[in-house]
Write a protein that holds these residues in place. Structure first.
Motif, short mmCIF file in Angstrom:
data_model
loop_
_atom_site.label_atom_id
_atom_site.label_comp_id
_atom_site.label_asym_id
_atom_site.label_seq_id
_atom_site.Cartn_x
_atom_site.Cartn_y
_atom_site.Cartn_z
N TRP A 11 -14.71 14.41 -14.32
CA TRP A 11 -14.87 12.97 -14.01
C TRP A 11 -14.75 12.11 -15.27
O TRP A 11 -15.40 11.08 -15.39
N ASP A 13 -14.80 11.76 -19.68
CA ASP A 13 -15.74 12.12 -20.76
C ASP A 13 -15.72 13.61 -21.06
O ASP A 13 -16.75 14.21 -21.38
N ASN A 38 -11.88 0.44 -19.62
CA ASN A 38 -12.96 1.21 -18.96
C ASN A 38 -13.13 2.54 -19.69
O ASN A 38 -14.18 3.16 -19.62
N GLY A 125 -20.27 1.71 -8.90
CA GLY A 125 -20.71 1.97 -10.28
C GLY A 125 -19.57 1.77 -11.26
O GLY A 125 -19.40 2.55 -12.19
N THR A 127 -17.22 0.06 -14.29
CA THR A 127 -17.58 -0.33 -15.65
C THR A 127 -17.66 -1.86 -15.78
O THR A 127 -18.04 -2.35 -16.84
N GLY A 128 -17.26 -2.56 -14.74
CA GLY A 128 -17.35 -4.03 -14.75
C GLY A 128 -16.37 -4.69 -15.70
O GLY A 128 -16.58 -5.82 -16.14
N GLN A 222 -9.92 8.63 -18.40
CA GLN A 222 -10.73 9.07 -17.24
C GLN A 222 -10.44 10.54 -16.92
O GLN A 222 -10.03 11.27 -17.78
P1 IMP Z 1 -13.70 1.31 -13.04
O1 IMP Z 1 -12.63 2.16 -13.64
O2 IMP Z 1 -14.39 0.41 -14.02
O3 IMP Z 1 -13.22 0.56 -11.81
O4 IMP Z 1 -14.86 2.28 -12.51
C1 IMP Z 1 -14.65 3.17 -11.41
C2 IMP Z 1 -15.37 4.50 -11.62
O5 IMP Z 1 -14.76 5.19 -12.70
C3 IMP Z 1 -16.85 4.34 -12.04
O6 IMP Z 1 -17.58 5.42 -11.46
C4 IMP Z 1 -16.82 4.48 -13.53
O7 IMP Z 1 -18.05 4.93 -14.04
C5 IMP Z 1 -15.73 5.52 -13.69
N1 IMP Z 1 -15.06 5.47 -15.00
C6 IMP Z 1 -14.13 4.58 -15.41
N2 IMP Z 1 -13.72 4.85 -16.64
C7 IMP Z 1 -14.36 5.97 -17.03
C8 IMP Z 1 -14.31 6.77 -18.22
O8 IMP Z 1 -13.58 6.52 -19.17
N3 IMP Z 1 -15.14 7.87 -18.22
C9 IMP Z 1 -15.93 8.19 -17.17
N4 IMP Z 1 -16.00 7.47 -16.05
C10 IMP Z 1 -15.22 6.37 -15.98
#
Ligand code: IMP
Length: 438
Positions: A11, A13, A38, A125, A127-128, A222
């Motif tokens: 997921w 990291d 993100n 959830g 990252t906003g 990601q």
């Molecule tokens: P978004 O990419 O900000 O829309 O977030 C969507 C989902 O992806 C959330 O659960 C975030 O925590 C996860 N996410 C986004 N970027 C990362 C990353 O670089 N590492 C781990 N989780 C991420």
């Protein structure tokens, strides 16, 4: 041809930043192909720690760094990152941005946060950072590309049309305040002036580099389980971290990809909401979190932690055609009496060995564990043979369960704490040096 795509198999990291930085020493070009700020990559160079969001980790080796068309770009973050790097003496004159990359605007960020609030218990959830709304506009064909931001006629006109709609949405649906057109325009035109020299036809740059025989490394952000199509939808990001994403997000054909390195953390972590079968919600998970300092690189959110799950790694390997594995953070598990690996799931009294596509099924899966003896410390080995036997046995079991060779083992944050078991830029399909063949 010497091209390598690096993907996260969990997921996110997984330690992709460190692995990219390590491999970038021998690459000629490093390409980001999806996601945006993100992502957070931690790279340790000497006694310094750099936290990166957009610029590929190749920047620390003075290599050509490309931000491809598949990336969504917050220009304020890129400007900050360029200043931060330059302020620390890192050369930033070989960074190129695709004109096709979509620009994150302030309304994307505000909408991301408001949409999350509105979802209540169904929040994702995120990252906003405006990632989802920016990709949504791209798909709706109302996004603004980097090349359009640089065009003083097109950008103001498109911004006006978009702001009419977005301000109405913000005010009428969310009861929030809208944005002042002139303010956004002034701010973004200033970014445009600053970033104009970076604009390039990056697909052409990359393909020419491949034609010359340069070593090109594609750096996924990601992880596979966050892929919009193949991840744990809807708890996913809005782009394609799988290896196929590199073709679309960088503008290269699938026949131009040699090898795919799947990065596997020796345990699993997840930020944000959604199912996670091997999660350890108690003290064992806390132990891994503290020992591994599993907190978001940028957001500082605590990551949920659990045992390695080879069902998802096998799934990721299948989706991306992974040829080799990089196992990271093996050192973090040192000190445990026994370590566990999930080999399958139990769902409604049957054994499941393949990742279930249905979200409700996945949420109901119970991991089936295999226990292995732990090891006390991984030390500073020069080769695999110097690793504790139990740590080697763990790697061998990962190889067997995933049916893939381990090509890289990472045992610490520093560049030197890495074992490379074969040359990933060499022609050929996979690494032959399996730990089991020692
Ligand atoms: P978004 O990419 O900000 O829309 O977030 C969507 C989902 O992806 C959330 O659960 C975030 O925590 C996860 N996410 C986004 N970027 C990362 C990353 O670089 N590492 C781990 N989780 C991420």
């Amino acid at each position: 041809m010497s091209t390598l795509v690096l993907v996260g198999t969990q997921w996110g990291d997984e330690g992709k930043g460190k692995t990219t930085d390590y491999l970038a020493a021998r690459a000629d070009m490093v390409v980001r192909y999806q996601g945006g700020n993100n992502a957070g990559h931690t790279v340790v160079v000497g006694d310094r720690e750099f936290r990166m969001r957009l610029v590929p980790s190749g920047v620390f080796h003075g290599k050509d760094c490309v931000i491809g068309n598949g990336v969504v770009l917050d220009p304020s973050v890129l400007v900050q990152e360029l200043d931060y790097l330059a302020g620390h003496g890192v050369a930033v004159d070989r960074i190129w941005v695709s004109g096709g990359a979509h620009v994150i605007l302030p309304y994307h960020i505000r909408l991301d946060q408001l949409e999350e609030e509105r979802r209540g218990p169904y929040r994702l959830g995120t990252t906003g950072r405006g990632i989802g709304p920016a990709y949504a506009d791209k798909a709706a064909r109302i996004g603004i590309r980097f090349s359009e931001l640089l065009n003083p006629t097109v950008f103001p006109a498109k911004l006006r049309i978009n702001l009419e709609e977005k301000n109405h949405l913000l005010q009428a649906v969310y009861g929030a305040s809208g944005f002042d057109e002139q303010e956004v325009l002034d701010q973004y035109l200033a970014y445009a002036d600053r970033l104009r020299p970076l604009a390039a036809d990056t697909s052409l740059l990359i393909n020419r580099a491949i034609d010359r025989g340069d070593k090109v490394l594609f750096e996924g952000a990601q992880g596979t389980l966050l892929d919009l199509d193949h991840g744990t939808y809807p708890y996913v990001t809005s782009s394609h971290p799988v290896a196929g994403g590199a073709c679309i997000g960088a503008g290269v054909g699938p026949t131009r990809i040699n090898r795919v390195l799947g990065v596997v953390k020796a345990y699993t972590s997840r930020v944000g909401d959604g199912p996670f079968p091997t999660e350890l919600p108690g003290p064992e998970g806390d132990w891994i979190r503290e020992r591994g300092q599993e907190y978001g690189t940028i957001t500082r959110r605590p990551r949920r932690c659990g045992w390695l799950d080879t069902v998802i790694v096998r799934y990721a390997a299948r989706l991306s055609g992974v040829t080799d594995l990089a196992v990271t953070r093996l050192d973090i598990l040192a000190g445990l009496e026994r370590v566990r690996i999930s080999t399958a799931y139990r769902l409604d009294n049957s054994l499941v060995t393949e990742f279930p596509l249905d979200g409700a099924d996945f949420a109901a899966c119970e991991p089936v564990y295999e226990d292995l003896p732990g090891w006390t410390a991984t030390g500073e080995p020069l080769g695999l043979a110097d690793l504790p036997a139990a740590a080697r046995a763990y790697l061998e079991r990962v190889e067997e369960l995933c049916d893939l060779p381990v090509a890289v083992v990472s045992l610490g944050r520093e560049r030197g704490q890495t074992l490379e078991l074969c040359d990933l830029f060499a022609a050929g399909t996979a690494c032959a040096a399996k730990p089991s063949r020692l």
